[in-house]
Design a protein around this motif. Structure first.
Motif, mmCIF file in Angstrom:
data_model
loop_
_atom_site.group_PDB
_atom_site.id
_atom_site.type_symbol
_atom_site.label_atom_id
_atom_site.label_comp_id
_atom_site.label_asym_id
_atom_site.label_seq_id
_atom_site.Cartn_x
_atom_site.Cartn_y
_atom_site.Cartn_z
ATOM 1 N N GLY A 40 -5.979 -6.613 -6.499
ATOM 2 C CA GLY A 40 -5.331 -7.812 -5.981
ATOM 3 C C GLY A 40 -5.821 -8.204 -4.609
ATOM 4 O O GLY A 40 -6.121 -9.378 -4.353
ATOM 5 N N ALA A 41 -5.922 -7.240 -3.709
ATOM 6 C CA ALA A 41 -6.328 -7.525 -2.334
ATOM 7 C C ALA A 41 -7.770 -8.013 -2.272
ATOM 8 O O ALA A 41 -8.086 -8.959 -1.537
ATOM 9 N N ALA A 95 -4.238 -5.714 -13.368
ATOM 10 C CA ALA A 95 -4.645 -4.307 -13.346
ATOM 11 C C ALA A 95 -3.558 -3.423 -13.961
ATOM 12 O O ALA A 95 -3.847 -2.506 -14.748
ATOM 13 N N LYS A 96 -2.306 -3.702 -13.616
ATOM 14 C CA LYS A 96 -1.207 -2.909 -14.178
ATOM 15 C C LYS A 96 -1.084 -3.141 -15.682
ATOM 16 O O LYS A 96 -0.762 -2.221 -16.441
ATOM 17 N N GLU A 97 -1.327 -4.375 -16.098
ATOM 18 C CA GLU A 97 -1.160 -4.731 -17.506
ATOM 19 C C GLU A 97 -2.286 -4.196 -18.362
ATOM 20 O O GLU A 97 -2.060 -3.572 -19.409
ATOM 21 N N VAL A 152 -4.018 -3.469 1.039
ATOM 22 C CA VAL A 152 -3.831 -2.525 -0.066
ATOM 23 C C VAL A 152 -2.720 -1.541 0.273
ATOM 24 O O VAL A 152 -1.824 -1.275 -0.547
ATOM 25 N N PHE A 153 -2.769 -1.002 1.492
ATOM 26 C CA PHE A 153 -1.785 -0.006 1.918
ATOM 27 C C PHE A 153 -0.371 -0.573 1.888
ATOM 28 O O PHE A 153 0.540 0.009 1.286
ATOM 29 N N VAL A 211 -4.260 1.530 -6.797
ATOM 30 C CA VAL A 211 -5.442 1.007 -7.493
ATOM 31 C C VAL A 211 -5.247 -0.467 -7.841
ATOM 32 O O VAL A 211 -6.152 -1.287 -7.655
ATOM 33 N N ALA A 212 -4.070 -0.822 -8.332
ATOM 34 C CA ALA A 212 -3.788 -2.214 -8.685
ATOM 35 C C ALA A 212 -3.844 -3.102 -7.446
ATOM 36 O O ALA A 212 -4.303 -4.250 -7.515
#
Length: 303
Positions: free
Chosen positions: A223-224, A198-200, A284-285, A218-219
């Motif tokens: 992942g989660a 997502a970051k990439e 996520v948090f 968001v990323a």
């Protein structure tokens, strides 16, 4: 020759990694422990829940008919074990993965880049290092076992405290370690891999550590969500192994067979929706918070 993918990320100090991930673990525990208890009890339940009355009994158990306040506080069993496990686990996982990623980047970064391309290779390195750190997480398994038993089967303790249980059960507390490793390997691969991809590709970040809180958040959702879906079947089996009485264990293969026979294949995904709605936000948090705090602590410590 181009540098390995990992060299484009600024490495944070070990102290910053520990402080950032520990703070994330403590914050997650304070907010989400009741949610975790609810998810574990739903996964441990082997009967069909078709109405609110049954759901109330499964989640609140002996406190199903008590006041709202007593119901709420009944969701805090095993808080001491949870504190020890969650903080250590988050420090190990969130703080340890960057170390493993640095090692893989130094030794195999060019290989990943040649095989998968610069951007995908970098993301896959993050996923691979996450998978390896996830497998090693079985070291903390006894604390996880005790936490889950407190949440789902407190009768298993029979009045014994932490030290007595550790002495009595010994290596029995590592029961189900193989299933745990099998669940953690793909789950952690998906967690760190989904986050990195997502970051990439979504945000085009060259240095993952430069992500804003919003980008990290968001990323972390990517992942989660991937992690929970991939690891769901093995997580159900792992939870059922761990919530059994100490003197009445059951193997993972027996549980696997009985679930398919009596509950159907859909039982392997029991609690997935509640888990995505409850465990998902806490993961996520804490993941987003750790990724944001680690570079922030690094800047403070560098002054």
């Amino acid at each position: 020759m181009s540098p390995p993918p990992s060299s484009k990320d600024k490495s944070n100090s070990a102290t910053a990694r520990v402080l950032g991930s520990a703070t994330a673990g403590i914050s997650e525990l304070a907010i989400f422990h009741p949610v975790d208890t609810t998810a574990k009890r739903l996964m441990s339940n082997s009967t069909k829940v078709t109405n609110m009355s049954q759901l109330n009994s499964v989640v609140f158990r002996n406190y199903a008919n008590e006041s709202i306040g007593r119901k709420f506080f009944s969701l805090f069993p095993g808080l001491g074990y949870a504190a020890g496990y969650k903080v250590l686990q988050r420090v190990y996982k969130y703080g340890g993965q960057p170390f493993v990623n640095d090692i893989i980047g130094t030794r195999f970064g060019k290989d990943f880049e040649d095989a998968f391309g610069q951007k995908t290779g970098k993301a896959l390195m993050s996923a691979t290092s996450g998978s390896l750190i996830g497998i090693g997480e079985i070291v903390l398994l006894p604390l996880d076992v005790l936490k889950i038993k407190r949440q789902t089967n407190p009768e298993a303790f029979k009045g014994r405290g932490f030290v007595r249980v550790m002495a009595d059960e010994g290596l029995g507390l590592y029961r189900g370690w193989g299933w745990t490793a099998a669940r953690n390997a793909p789950g952690s691969f998906a967690l760190f891999g989904g986050n990195a991809f997502a970051k990439e590709y979504l945000f085009g970040l060259k240095d993952y550590g430069s992500a804003t809180w919003t980008q990290n958040f968001v990323a972390s959702i990517f992942g989660a969500s991937a992690s929970l879906i991939v690891s769901a079947p093995l997580d159900v089996i792992k939870t059922r192994i761990q919530n059994r009485n100490f003197d009445n264990p059951e193997s993972g293969f027996t549980i696997l067979k009985n679930m398919a026979k009596t509950e159907g294949l859909s039982s392997y995904f029991k609690g997935l929706v509640p888990k995505l709605l409850t465990t998902g936000p806490k993961l996520v948090f804490s993941f987003a918070l750790a990724q944001t705090l680690i570079p922030a602590f690094d800047k403070v410590l560098a002054k």
